[in-house]
Design an enzyme around this catalytic site. Structure first.
Site, PDB file in Angstrom:
ATOM      1  N   LYS A   1       0.836  -1.211   0.000  1.00 38.32           N
ATOM      2  CA  LYS A   1       0.000   0.000   0.000  1.00 38.32           C
ATOM      3  C   LYS A   1       0.866   1.255   0.000  1.00 38.32           C
ATOM      4  O   LYS A   1       1.854   1.329   0.716  1.00 38.32           O
ATOM      5  CB  LYS A   1      -0.904   0.009   1.240  1.00 38.32           C
TER       6      LYS A   1
ATOM      7  N   THR B   1      -7.035  10.120   8.408  1.00 37.37           N
ATOM      8  CA  THR B   1      -6.732   8.822   7.792  1.00 37.37           C
ATOM      9  C   THR B   1      -6.561   7.727   8.848  1.00 37.37           C
ATOM     10  O   THR B   1      -5.895   6.732   8.613  1.00 37.37           O
ATOM     11  CB  THR B   1      -5.440   8.911   6.952  1.00 37.37           C
TER      12      THR B   1
ATOM     13  N   GLY C   1      -7.161   4.541  10.580  1.00 39.02           N
ATOM     14  CA  GLY C   1      -7.845   3.288  10.253  1.00 39.02           C
ATOM     15  C   GLY C   1      -7.962   2.993   8.767  1.00 39.02           C
ATOM     16  O   GLY C   1      -8.702   2.084   8.380  1.00 39.02           O
ATOM     17  N   THR C   2      -7.225   3.708   7.930  1.00 36.26           N
ATOM     18  CA  THR C   2      -7.305   3.436   6.479  1.00 36.26           C
ATOM     19  C   THR C   2      -6.874   2.003   6.170  1.00 36.26           C
ATOM     20  O   THR C   2      -7.491   1.335   5.339  1.00 36.26           O
ATOM     21  CB  THR C   2      -6.425   4.405   5.661  1.00 36.26           C
ATOM     22  N   GLY C   3      -5.801   1.564   6.822  1.00 35.50           N
ATOM     23  CA  GLY C   3      -5.272   0.226   6.535  1.00 35.50           C
ATOM     24  C   GLY C   3      -6.266  -0.856   6.941  1.00 35.50           C
ATOM     25  O   GLY C   3      -6.506  -1.815   6.196  1.00 35.50           O
ATOM     26  N   CYS C   4      -6.855  -0.702   8.125  1.00 36.65           N
ATOM     27  CA  CYS C   4      -7.829  -1.696   8.609  1.00 36.65           C
ATOM     28  C   CYS C   4      -9.042  -1.739   7.687  1.00 36.65           C
ATOM     29  O   CYS C   4      -9.524  -2.813   7.317  1.00 36.65           O
ATOM     30  CB  CYS C   4      -8.309  -1.337  10.019  1.00 36.65           C
TER      31      CYS C   4
END
Ligand SMILES: Nc1ncnc2c1ncn2[C@@H]1O[C@H](COP(=O)(O)OP(=O)(O)OP(=O)(O)O)[C@@H](O)[C@H]1O
Ligand SMILES: Cc1ncc(CO)c(N)n1
Length: 274
Positions: free
Chosen positions: A173, A206, A208-211
């Site tokens: 990512k 941003t 929690g974008t990854g979760c």
């Protein structure tokens, strides 16, 4: 009804972790279940405390799900310790779950550690070989490969190394990239590289974008989408969630988990699939 299980930590502030995962599953029409690995006292300003669960408590939650309800896909998020990782890996093997998304969560945006340093070897040894797809951001990929990542060539080399660790796919990512125009994610399946690009949104919200991205990906796999379609829809989901942020809290606010259905899908403003 398709089902998805998240094995991850709780974010009391609701923007990341289990809460982000369950909101995302729900928005994409998948029945969500959870096995908690840790409770964090957390808000948009940072992580104030971490209380890990006993590995046996994590294993028991997974057994309760595996022995009755079952699941179509699983994701792992914050796992915290080597003991929890080993317990989770054993259960994934026991239930022969194959659609496994491993989000190798290490550090929260404010710098708090969500994975002990000693646990990285266990993550690589026990969990990556069980994963259908692993979703590192750039700093996480640097830790997994023990190499700095600056250029596209570095990214490709890192993806190749991560596949050698046993993951079937990797999506590297680009949220942490320097590129001011685009946020691009690189998918590799051991043969072909595919780039997923989107306009970079200038925002501090941003958290929690990854979760959220990996939960959307898990929901897609649960629904039977092929990996590249599940990635593409997850990218659309997170793009909308960042674009229509909610302005919650005083620090890095959460994304908007309703946005994909409210704006993106109906208006067709993003390349929605599935
Ligand atoms: N400012 C942005 N604009 C558009 N897309 C973004 C932006 N920041 C992140 N993304 C996208 O969000 C997804 C998650 O990427 P990111 O690299 O931020 O994950 P992460 O660092 O694991 O997140 P977290 O901080 O929650 O752990 C990726 O698809 C990435 O391209
Ligand atoms: C519980 C939890 N999981 C993952 C992250 C990474 O965003 C976080 N901040 N908190």
């Amino acid at each position: 009804m398709k089902k998805a299980l998240t094995i991850a930590g709780s974010d009391s502030g609701g923007g990341a972790g289990i809460q982000a995962d369950l909101k995302t599953f729900s928005e994409l029409g998948v029945y969500g279940m959870s096995a908690l690995t840790a409770v964090t006292a957390q808000n948009t300003l940072g992580v104030q405390a971490v209380f890990p669960m006993e590995p046996a408590a994590v294993a028991k939650q997974i057994d309760s799900i595996g022995s009755d309800i079952g699941t179509d896909a699983v994701k792992t998020g914050m796992l915290f310790s080597a003991d929890i990782i080993e317990a989770v890996a054993e259960k994934i093997k026991h239930y022969q779950w194959e659609k496994v998304v491993v989000d190798p969560v290490m550090i929260a945006k404010g710098g708090a550690s969500l994975l002990q340093k000693q646990a990285i070897a266990s993550l690589k040894r026990y969990l990556l070989p069980l994963s259908m797809i692993v979703t590192p951001n750039i700093p996480e990929a640097e830790v997994l490969t023990e190499r700095a990542i600056r250029t596209m060539e570095d990214k490709k080399a890192a993806a190749e190394r991560i596949i050698k660790l046993g993951a079937k796919h990797v999506i590297l990512k680009g949220g942490h990239d320097e590129n001011p125009e685009e946020s691009e994610d690189l998918l590799y399946d051991g043969h072909t590289f595919t780039l997923f690009q989107s306009k970079r949104i200038q925002t501090k919200n941003t958290h929690g974008t990854g979760c959220t991205f990996s939960a959307a990906l898990t929901a897609g796999l649960a629904q039977g989408l092929p990996v590249n379609h599940a990635v593409s829809r997850a990218k659309d989901f997170i793009q909308a969630a960042i674009q229509y942020d909610l302005g919650i809290g005083n620090g890095h606010g959460p994304t908007n988990h309703w946005a994909y259905r409210e704006y993106a899908l109906n208006k067709g403003s993003v390349n929605a699939q599935g």
